[in-house]
Design an enzyme around this catalytic site. Sequence first.
Site, PDB file in Angstrom:
ATOM      1  N   GLU A 141      54.243 -25.698 -27.729  1.00  0.00           N
ATOM      2  CA  GLU A 141      54.078 -26.740 -28.734  1.00  0.00           C
ATOM      3  C   GLU A 141      52.739 -26.604 -29.456  1.00  0.00           C
ATOM      4  OE1 GLU A 141      55.752 -30.476 -27.586  1.00  0.00           O
ATOM      5  OE2 GLU A 141      54.257 -31.582 -28.737  1.00  0.00           O
ATOM      6  N   GLU A 187      53.041 -23.896 -31.894  1.00  0.00           N
ATOM      7  CA  GLU A 187      53.847 -24.376 -33.015  1.00  0.00           C
ATOM      8  C   GLU A 187      52.958 -25.192 -33.961  1.00  0.00           C
ATOM      9  OE1 GLU A 187      56.958 -26.898 -31.584  1.00  0.00           O
ATOM     10  OE2 GLU A 187      58.158 -26.759 -33.408  1.00  0.00           O
ATOM     11  N   CYS A 218      59.183 -34.363 -25.978  1.00  0.00           N
ATOM     12  CA  CYS A 218      59.469 -34.442 -24.536  1.00  0.00           C
ATOM     13  C   CYS A 218      60.327 -35.625 -24.172  1.00  0.00           C
ATOM     14  CB  CYS A 218      58.177 -34.565 -23.739  1.00  0.00           C
ATOM     15  SG  CYS A 218      57.023 -33.276 -24.083  1.00  0.00           S
ATOM     16  N   SER A 226      58.718 -31.442 -32.919  1.00  0.00           N
ATOM     17  CA  SER A 226      58.547 -30.122 -32.320  1.00  0.00           C
ATOM     18  C   SER A 226      59.897 -29.597 -31.870  1.00  0.00           C
ATOM     19  CB  SER A 226      57.615 -30.224 -31.114  1.00  0.00           C
ATOM     20  OG  SER A 226      57.787 -29.098 -30.281  1.00  0.00           O
ATOM     21  N   LYS A 262      66.842 -39.095 -19.469  1.00  0.00           N
ATOM     22  CA  LYS A 262      66.971 -37.678 -19.112  1.00  0.00           C
ATOM     23  C   LYS A 262      68.395 -37.338 -18.721  1.00  0.00           C
ATOM     24  CE  LYS A 262      62.796 -36.207 -19.746  1.00  0.00           C
ATOM     25  NZ  LYS A 262      62.490 -35.087 -20.646  1.00  0.00           N
ATOM     26  N   GLU A 275      69.920 -36.590 -21.941  1.00  0.00           N
ATOM     27  CA  GLU A 275      69.404 -35.310 -22.434  1.00  0.00           C
ATOM     28  C   GLU A 275      70.105 -34.136 -21.748  1.00  0.00           C
ATOM     29  OE1 GLU A 275      65.015 -33.756 -23.396  1.00  0.00           O
ATOM     30  OE2 GLU A 275      65.353 -33.988 -21.268  1.00  0.00           O
ATOM     31  N   GLU A 304      73.675 -28.799 -26.488  1.00  0.00           N
ATOM     32  CA  GLU A 304      72.792 -27.657 -26.801  1.00  0.00           C
ATOM     33  C   GLU A 304      72.264 -26.991 -25.541  1.00  0.00           C
ATOM     34  OE1 GLU A 304      73.002 -30.774 -28.205  1.00  0.00           O
ATOM     35  OE2 GLU A 304      70.914 -31.159 -28.752  1.00  0.00           O
ATOM     36  N   CYS A 333      55.804 -42.102 -19.166  1.00  0.00           N
ATOM     37  CA  CYS A 333      56.837 -41.904 -18.133  1.00  0.00           C
ATOM     38  C   CYS A 333      56.557 -42.677 -16.846  1.00  0.00           C
ATOM     39  CB  CYS A 333      56.983 -40.433 -17.814  1.00  0.00           C
ATOM     40  SG  CYS A 333      57.293 -39.443 -19.278  1.00  0.00           S
TER      41      CYS A 333
END
Lengths: 673, 174
Positions: free
Chosen positions: A280, A283, A300, A320, A359, A362, A367, A504
């Site tokens: 990141e 990037e 994230c 990102s 999560k 996710e 993907e 988190c």
Amino acid sequence: MSSNGKLIIDGREIDIQGEKNLLEIIRRAGINLPTFCYHSELSIYGACRLCLVETDKMGLVAACSTPPQEGMVIRTNTLRTRRLRKMVIELLLANHERECTTCSRSGRCKLQLLAHQLGVKEVRFGKRDKKVPLDLTSPSIVRDPNKCILCGDCVRMCKEVQGLGIWDFAHRGSKTVVTTAFDKELSDVACVNCGQCVSVCPTGALTVKSEIDKVWNAIHDPDKIVVAQIAPAVRVALGEEFGLNAGEDVTGKIVAGLKLIGVGRVFDTLFTADMTTIEEANELLVRLEKNENLPIFTSCCPAWVKYCEQFHADLLPNVSSCRSPQQMFGSVVKKYYAKKLNKRPEDVFVLSIMPCVAKKFEAQRPEFTTGGVPDVDAVLTTVEIAQMFKEASIDFTALPNKAFDNPLGVGSGAALIFGASGGVMESVVRYVSGLTGGDEVGRIDFLPVRGMEGIKKAYVKAGGKILKLAVVNGLANTEKLISMLKSGEASFDAIEVMSCPGGCVGGGGQPEVNDTVARTRRAGEIYEMDRVQQLHKPQDNYFVVKAFEEWFGGVNNHETHHALHTTYVPRRRINGKPFIMNDSQSQRLQVSVCLGTGCYLRGAYDVIKEFNDLAENRGIAGQIEINGTFCLEKCDNGVSVNVNDEIITGVSPENAGEIFINKISPLVDKNLR
Amino acid sequence: MERKFERLQEIIESHQGKVAHLIAILQEVQEEYRYLPEEVLTYIATAMKVSPATVYGVATFYAQFSLIPKGKYVIRVCDGTACHVRGSEPIHFALRENLGLTGGESTTGDMQFTVETVSCLGACGLAPVVVINGDEVHGQTTPESIVGAIKRIVSLEKQGESKSPSETGCCQNA
Ligand code: SF4
Ligand code: SF4
Ligand code: FES
């Protein structure tokens, strides 16, 4: 009113210390008045009536919504208050499905707890007669309306902290329910699966969707090897499930417990958190050089990613492209580590242990697969993994400390702090400073981004430039920041977003009580652990540096983009049907203009007007049918228009005329011929 | 060409999109569309920057709002205390029977009639009261008189001489 002074609580004189309501003072005085609808972080609702106390001047009042007054005489424990409290519980129980033993909230349900604590021995009122179906459509959350006590905690949480307002009261009187818009299933509304509503729900009405059985099955499957990863915020919270204090570091015990129940390899998400920072940060450096897609947003937090896809699709190029540490871990295990084990990706079961409920969503995104199988097979929350230990009758506090397996078990302090709001940003700052400053850069403790504050701003010098950074937690705060950004009121180079308050450590999968006090303690311990960690910056992690070389031949290149990066999709907020604007059923040219949020804000309505006017002016109004439709999921690029099933994007009130003449009107002529 | 969306936007704008005006906005919108379709409520939520769940909550709280399409003729039978005592129940029953409404149905299959009860229309002197489309008040009704009124509407409709409903826009299949 709340000027400092004194009042009397159950015969004792107590100072008023600036509290806004009686409840806070009473609790400070050591009387733990029961409540359902009071949360210090949310607005006051005053509906459950459990906090009733008697006062000398006002009689019975709800302590949570009564401001303290000098000289007040308060009695918390009278015949009347005790009787009323019991009755409140009885009334709630009368309308509540009482299958306690099999409820997933059993043992931590506040209703159950208070019924016991207040000595409720019978329920004198009727029984709930009808059972409504559960909503199992969300990958993260289960809703059981039969257990809702209408406290409204979830309503206020989602509205005030996340700014989403997924839940609200509907209907009236005895028919009142707390539900979604149009009573839709949770997977059909804009819920981002953060689980904050689950955190505050006192009963089994909102619970985390359990994947425990799936994990047991994998553990007991002789053909599979279970490879676990543990997120940073879990290790400072799991102990709470076993009576330890919030913020106690139990890393070694979790590793030991996992080995004991049969997990094959226990690794650390910190390993891929270091990879995330490195990818990141690189990037960001490229974007700064090219001056494009700034500010960069962190990626994230899967709840934030879904939020952005739904509400700010135009910002998706700014997010990102890095996968989250959880997904990087799944990807490298299935693509590289499985080979080391001589296993096929489907025979390696990746178990994620996360503080997070989103999560789970996710991990199920299409993907994130390798060879057709998901990169992460199951996600368990902190509470769920504690539950597994309990099911296995493990005496958790007595476990010895064990170390992570290698090679994916090593992480820097910079990765550890990912667990607290500001951690990802600080980690990037450490990496970039190390990169530009070389070896003589010592430890970098970037204090301005730490702490529980909702929006934090900071500046940092990097390569002769001053970078403007922002860190937000909570989606309501995020929305505030984004509107500042869009109005030009503020500008940044990089923004860290975490959906849960405090980051988190305050995730929806963390043990109760999940309030600011607990979150602050957990974050405090994370920074303490970071302080004594030898590996300070991501690039100090030798194993990660080596993995980049070995697997990808470097950083931020074609290979890493394949395995460690991803793409995003605009999503609709609500699954709506097209909206018919005129009454024709004929075979006319179908033109639907998207009226989803994004398009609405970019003038979809003016586009419709322009189209209608032009159709009339050119005398083809009869051959064309112009509809409004709810979101064509092409939200990144101006107003979207669907013409005979083909989507034209980038329409605006300004170019609507041109588009109509060049792209729509010719089709009408073709239709006529 | 009819442009219902334009009206919706006008209504919201006339209230400057103020959330405090949500109920008034819903009222006007319902007059326009005769009911509050899901898509319209979603649109209102977006335009007013509140969550669709909140708009749904308000729309379901008040009995006057309907989220399902109503018939061309909305018949309200008052069931306040006075009307109840003077026999609103048999009237309600006769209406439903005559129109063939069963179970939880309140609108006829051909979308012509909706029958609902309301609590007190404030015309207790005329009890029992039935109001058709908000402006046609029938006082001191009996089951026979109200069934007669329905028959008249049906025959007028057949001759195509029905007066248009007071609300503009009308229902979807009109
Ligand atoms: S999970 Fe989060 S976004 Fe979804 S309803 Fe609960 S608080 Fe709202
Ligand atoms: S779902 Fe839970 S938090 Fe929400 S109102 Fe019902 S009991 Fe309260
Ligand atoms: S806590 Fe005071 S009324 Fe619920």
